[in-house]
Scaffold this motif. Structure first.
Motif, PDB file in Angstrom:
ATOM      1  N   GLY A  40      38.605  51.390  25.476  1.00 53.20           N
ATOM      2  CA  GLY A  40      39.446  50.372  24.855  1.00 53.20           C
ATOM      3  C   GLY A  40      40.209  51.073  23.758  1.00 53.20           C
ATOM      4  O   GLY A  40      39.785  52.131  23.276  1.00 53.20           O
ATOM      5  N   TRP A  41      41.328  50.502  23.313  1.00 54.73           N
ATOM      6  CA  TRP A  41      42.185  51.268  22.407  1.00 54.73           C
ATOM      7  C   TRP A  41      41.467  51.720  21.147  1.00 54.73           C
ATOM      8  O   TRP A  41      41.666  52.844  20.672  1.00 54.73           O
ATOM      9  CB  TRP A  41      43.439  50.473  22.059  1.00 54.73           C
ATOM     10  N   LEU A  92      38.888  61.461  28.600  1.00 54.08           N
ATOM     11  CA  LEU A  92      39.414  60.583  29.639  1.00 54.08           C
ATOM     12  C   LEU A  92      39.518  59.172  29.064  1.00 54.08           C
ATOM     13  O   LEU A  92      38.890  58.849  28.047  1.00 54.08           O
ATOM     14  CB  LEU A  92      38.536  60.601  30.884  1.00 54.08           C
ATOM     15  N   TYR A  93      40.284  58.331  29.739  1.00 59.30           N
ATOM     16  CA  TYR A  93      40.573  56.987  29.231  1.00 59.30           C
ATOM     17  C   TYR A  93      40.463  56.011  30.391  1.00 59.30           C
ATOM     18  O   TYR A  93      41.236  56.070  31.341  1.00 59.30           O
ATOM     19  CB  TYR A  93      41.995  56.983  28.655  1.00 59.30           C
ATOM     20  N   PHE A  94      39.464  55.132  30.318  1.00 56.23           N
ATOM     21  CA  PHE A  94      39.294  54.076  31.318  1.00 56.23           C
ATOM     22  C   PHE A  94      40.146  52.902  30.856  1.00 56.23           C
ATOM     23  O   PHE A  94      39.780  52.182  29.934  1.00 56.23           O
ATOM     24  CB  PHE A  94      37.820  53.698  31.420  1.00 56.23           C
ATOM     25  N   VAL A  95      41.293  52.706  31.506  1.00 58.72           N
ATOM     26  CA  VAL A  95      42.288  51.741  31.028  1.00 58.72           C
ATOM     27  C   VAL A  95      42.317  50.537  31.962  1.00 58.72           C
ATOM     28  O   VAL A  95      42.694  50.654  33.131  1.00 58.72           O
ATOM     29  CB  VAL A  95      43.692  52.370  30.947  1.00 58.72           C
ATOM     30  N   GLN A  96      41.957  49.371  31.437  1.00 60.36           N
ATOM     31  CA  GLN A  96      41.951  48.157  32.249  1.00 60.36           C
ATOM     32  C   GLN A  96      43.147  47.257  31.980  1.00 60.36           C
ATOM     33  O   GLN A  96      43.399  46.330  32.754  1.00 60.36           O
ATOM     34  CB  GLN A  96      40.657  47.372  32.023  1.00 60.36           C
ATOM     35  N   ASP A  97      43.877  47.516  30.900  1.00 56.75           N
ATOM     36  CA  ASP A  97      45.041  46.699  30.602  1.00 56.75           C
ATOM     37  C   ASP A  97      45.911  47.428  29.585  1.00 56.75           C
ATOM     38  O   ASP A  97      45.465  48.392  28.947  1.00 56.75           O
ATOM     39  CB  ASP A  97      44.629  45.330  30.045  1.00 56.75           C
ATOM     40  N   PHE A  98      47.149  46.958  29.438  1.00 56.25           N
ATOM     41  CA  PHE A  98      48.046  47.517  28.430  1.00 56.25           C
ATOM     42  C   PHE A  98      47.765  46.773  27.134  1.00 56.25           C
ATOM     43  O   PHE A  98      48.351  45.745  26.838  1.00 56.25           O
ATOM     44  CB  PHE A  98      49.505  47.366  28.865  1.00 56.25           C
ATOM     45  N   GLU A  99      46.840  47.317  26.364  1.00 60.29           N
ATOM     46  CA  GLU A  99      46.284  46.569  25.245  1.00 60.29           C
ATOM     47  C   GLU A  99      47.237  46.415  24.072  1.00 60.29           C
ATOM     48  O   GLU A  99      47.034  45.535  23.227  1.00 60.29           O
ATOM     49  CB  GLU A  99      44.976  47.219  24.800  1.00 60.29           C
ATOM     50  N   ALA A 100      48.302  47.223  24.007  1.00 59.64           N
ATOM     51  CA  ALA A 100      49.284  47.034  22.950  1.00 59.64           C
ATOM     52  C   ALA A 100      49.932  45.664  23.038  1.00 59.64           C
ATOM     53  O   ALA A 100      50.386  45.104  22.033  1.00 59.64           O
ATOM     54  CB  ALA A 100      50.347  48.129  23.021  1.00 59.64           C
ATOM     55  N   SER A 101      49.969  45.095  24.240  1.00 60.91           N
ATOM     56  CA  SER A 101      50.595  43.780  24.424  1.00 60.91           C
ATOM     57  C   SER A 101      49.683  42.637  24.028  1.00 60.91           C
ATOM     58  O   SER A 101      50.086  41.476  24.080  1.00 60.91           O
ATOM     59  CB  SER A 101      51.035  43.609  25.881  1.00 60.91           C
ATOM     60  N   PHE A 102      48.466  42.937  23.619  1.00 62.15           N
ATOM     61  CA  PHE A 102      47.548  41.879  23.219  1.00 62.15           C
ATOM     62  C   PHE A 102      47.894  41.315  21.846  1.00 62.15           C
ATOM     63  O   PHE A 102      47.357  40.288  21.446  1.00 62.15           O
ATOM     64  CB  PHE A 102      46.105  42.401  23.156  1.00 62.15           C
ATOM     65  N   SER A 148      49.331  46.463  17.370  1.00 59.59           N
ATOM     66  CA  SER A 148      50.038  46.832  18.604  1.00 59.59           C
ATOM     67  C   SER A 148      50.478  48.287  18.545  1.00 59.59           C
ATOM     68  O   SER A 148      50.427  49.006  19.547  1.00 59.59           O
ATOM     69  CB  SER A 148      51.244  45.909  18.830  1.00 59.59           C
ATOM     70  N   LEU A 149      50.884  48.763  17.363  1.00 55.23           N
ATOM     71  CA  LEU A 149      51.300  50.155  17.208  1.00 55.23           C
ATOM     72  C   LEU A 149      50.120  51.100  17.362  1.00 55.23           C
ATOM     73  O   LEU A 149      50.210  52.125  18.065  1.00 55.23           O
ATOM     74  CB  LEU A 149      51.960  50.345  15.841  1.00 55.23           C
ATOM     75  N   LEU A 150      48.999  50.772  16.727  1.00 52.06           N
ATOM     76  CA  LEU A 150      47.825  51.633  16.832  1.00 52.06           C
ATOM     77  C   LEU A 150      47.287  51.671  18.260  1.00 52.06           C
ATOM     78  O   LEU A 150      46.823  52.710  18.731  1.00 52.06           O
ATOM     79  CB  LEU A 150      46.740  51.144  15.869  1.00 52.06           C
ATOM     80  N   SER A 163      48.767  35.753  34.467  1.00 51.60           N
ATOM     81  CA  SER A 163      48.486  37.124  34.034  1.00 51.60           C
ATOM     82  C   SER A 163      49.771  37.710  33.480  1.00 51.60           C
ATOM     83  O   SER A 163      50.691  38.026  34.228  1.00 51.60           O
ATOM     84  CB  SER A 163      47.986  37.978  35.201  1.00 51.60           C
ATOM     85  N   LEU A 164      49.835  37.869  32.146  1.00 50.82           N
ATOM     86  CA  LEU A 164      51.046  38.367  31.512  1.00 50.82           C
ATOM     87  C   LEU A 164      51.000  39.865  31.267  1.00 50.82           C
ATOM     88  O   LEU A 164      52.005  40.451  30.869  1.00 50.82           O
ATOM     89  CB  LEU A 164      51.288  37.634  30.188  1.00 50.82           C
ATOM     90  N   SER A 165      49.846  40.484  31.486  1.00 42.64           N
ATOM     91  CA  SER A 165      49.758  41.944  31.401  1.00 42.64           C
ATOM     92  C   SER A 165      49.227  42.415  32.748  1.00 42.64           C
ATOM     93  O   SER A 165      49.813  42.113  33.771  1.00 42.64           O
ATOM     94  CB  SER A 165      48.905  42.371  30.204  1.00 42.64           C
ATOM     95  N   ASN A 166      48.123  43.170  32.762  1.00 38.22           N
ATOM     96  CA  ASN A 166      47.596  43.582  34.059  1.00 38.22           C
ATOM     97  C   ASN A 166      46.995  42.382  34.784  1.00 38.22           C
ATOM     98  O   ASN A 166      46.470  41.461  34.167  1.00 38.22           O
ATOM     99  CB  ASN A 166      46.521  44.658  33.883  1.00 38.22           C
TER     100      ASN A 166
END
Length: 424
Positions: free
Chosen positions: A171-172, A188-198, A205-207, A333-336
């Motif tokens: 997670g971010w 490595l990065y297990f990415v389940q969504d574009f978390e900046a859009s949360f 959002s920047l961090l 679903s507005l992101s992933n």
């Protein structure tokens, strides 16, 4: 507004008590990450206790200068063959946290492939603040989490164990301790969504967005994220496909259906609860005879302009029975994309989903009803699905379309991507 059935907890009469109960339930159900990310400042004021405003520790956000990565990141470990020793850094899991449930699924696949896993829990409040026995008890009591061999530890300034060969951010906020850890393990990065859009445009959002610039190898849920992170941030990425557990979600009702389902998550902005409620209000005007089922959260405190059944948060074992009563299921679903559309299809339910590359690039299943993001268009599509003359036959065809879709294949894709990244 009339509510047909209430299945959530009784509303407390005192505002302060109600706030404590509601926020306490969020922490227990979804973990500290969900609680903090929604910025429940009111609880801080009521309790007069300092709470962090962000998920990441301030000192970690300050120290992680991605423009000048530390020497430990320059020559990461390569494992040419054999098992890999993996450290997973994550926020504390909650019993209803779907992201953690899916994450644990893939940790299990890594273990099944012979790799050693250790879980580190990262808390923005302070080190060693998480009760590992409590976490273990929650995991053991939940049917949603697989059994793991992995040891669970608190993440501290000492970092991961010295033999770790790979560190996964999950997670971010966990990308920051992963970046700063003194280990030379490969990141490595297990990415389940574009978390900046949360988040609204701002510090969080920047961090969150900056973590995609850390130089980690990303393994993403679905192709949309893989494409986006590679194209916009230059990340090296791979992805695994979405799948469905057909043993849990399957067709039992081959007759005509006169109910619909809405994945109602008012506490999760990307699920567009208010937008969905607008569409359902219009749908209820067009088809007042149809039962509207809401599940995902207790919505008893939200005034809705239509009759509905409030199922609150159901156990996974209860969902298939509900799905099989419904002809259509609204999932915003507005992101992933959510995991729900394929689960619904497996139970013979037509998912009505807002159109967009974030959804279409994840699944091209022909039975997903992609609709322009207009409340009236969504309402009309729900009516069309419900009134199809071949509704029962189509439900059977839907279920059959995902009969060969299995999470084990997705697990194989994940393990292959992990091993490619580690073999150098």
């Amino acid at each position: 507004m009339k509510v047909l059935r209430e299945e959530g907890p009784q509303e407390l009469g005192v505002r302060t008590g109600r706030a404590f109960v509601r926020y306490g339930r969020v922490i227990r159900s979804e973990g500290w990450r969900s609680y903090a990310s929604r910025g429940f400042a009111k609880l801080s004021q009521l309790a007069a206790v300092h709470r962090p405003s962000m998920l990441v520790r301030e000192e970690d956000a300050l120290a992680a200068d991605w423009t000048r990565p530390g020497p430990q990141l320059a020559s990461p470990i390569t494992v040419k063959s054999g098992p890999i020793d993996i450290a997973w850094i994550m926020s504390p899991p909650g019993k209803e946290s779907g992201g953690h449930q899916n994450l644990f699924r893939f940790i299990r696949y890594a273990e099944d492939a012979g790799h050693r896993c250790t879980i580190y829990l990262y808390d923005a409040r302070t080190e060693n603040s998480i009760s590992i026995p409590d976490v273990r008890a929650m995991l053991a009591a939940s049917e949603a989490f697989p059994d793991l061999k992995a040891e669970i530890r608190n993440y501290s300034a000492e970092g991961v164990h010295s033999s770790a060969q790979a560190i996964f951010a999950t997670g971010w906020e966990t990308a920051y301790p992963a970046f700063l850890d003194k280990s030379t393990a490969r990141r490595l990065y297990f990415v389940q969504d574009f978390e900046a859009s949360f988040y609204p445009l701002g510090s969080e959002s920047l961090l969150a967005e900056n973590t995609y610039r850390f130089g980690f190898y990303g393994i993403t849920a679905g192709g949309w994220l893989s494409d986006k992170l590679a194209r916009e941030y230059g990340m090296k990425t791979a992805h695994f496909d979405f799948a469905v557990d057909a043993e849990r979600y399957h067709l039992t009702n081959t007759g005509r259906r006169n109910e619909i389902f809405f994945y109602a998550r008012p506490v999760t902005a990307r699920r567009a609860f208010e937008f969905g409620a607008l569409a359902l209000g219009d749908f209820a005007r067009l088809r007042p005879d149809v039962t509207i089922n809401l599940a995902g959260w207790d919505v008893s405190n939200w005034p809705l302009p239509f009759e509905y059944v409030n199922h609150s948060s159901l156990e996974l074992s209860q969902l298939n029975k509900l799905y099989n009563r419904c002809a259509a299921g609204l999932v915003m679903s507005l992101s992933n994309m959510s995991l729900l559309p394929l689960e619904l299809i497996s139970a013979g339910v037509a998912p009505v989903v807002n159109d967009g590359p974030n959804n279409r690039l994840v699944s091209d299943n022909p039975f997903i009803e992609y609709v322009p993001a207009s409340p009236r268009a969504v309402a009309d599509r729900l009516v069309e699905v419900l009134e199809r003359p071949d509704q029962p036959e189509r439900a059977v065809a839907m279920s059959q379309s995902v009969s060969n879709t299995d999470w084990r294949e997705s697990g194989k894709q994940f393990v292959e991507a992990l091993e490619r990244a580690m073999r150098g």
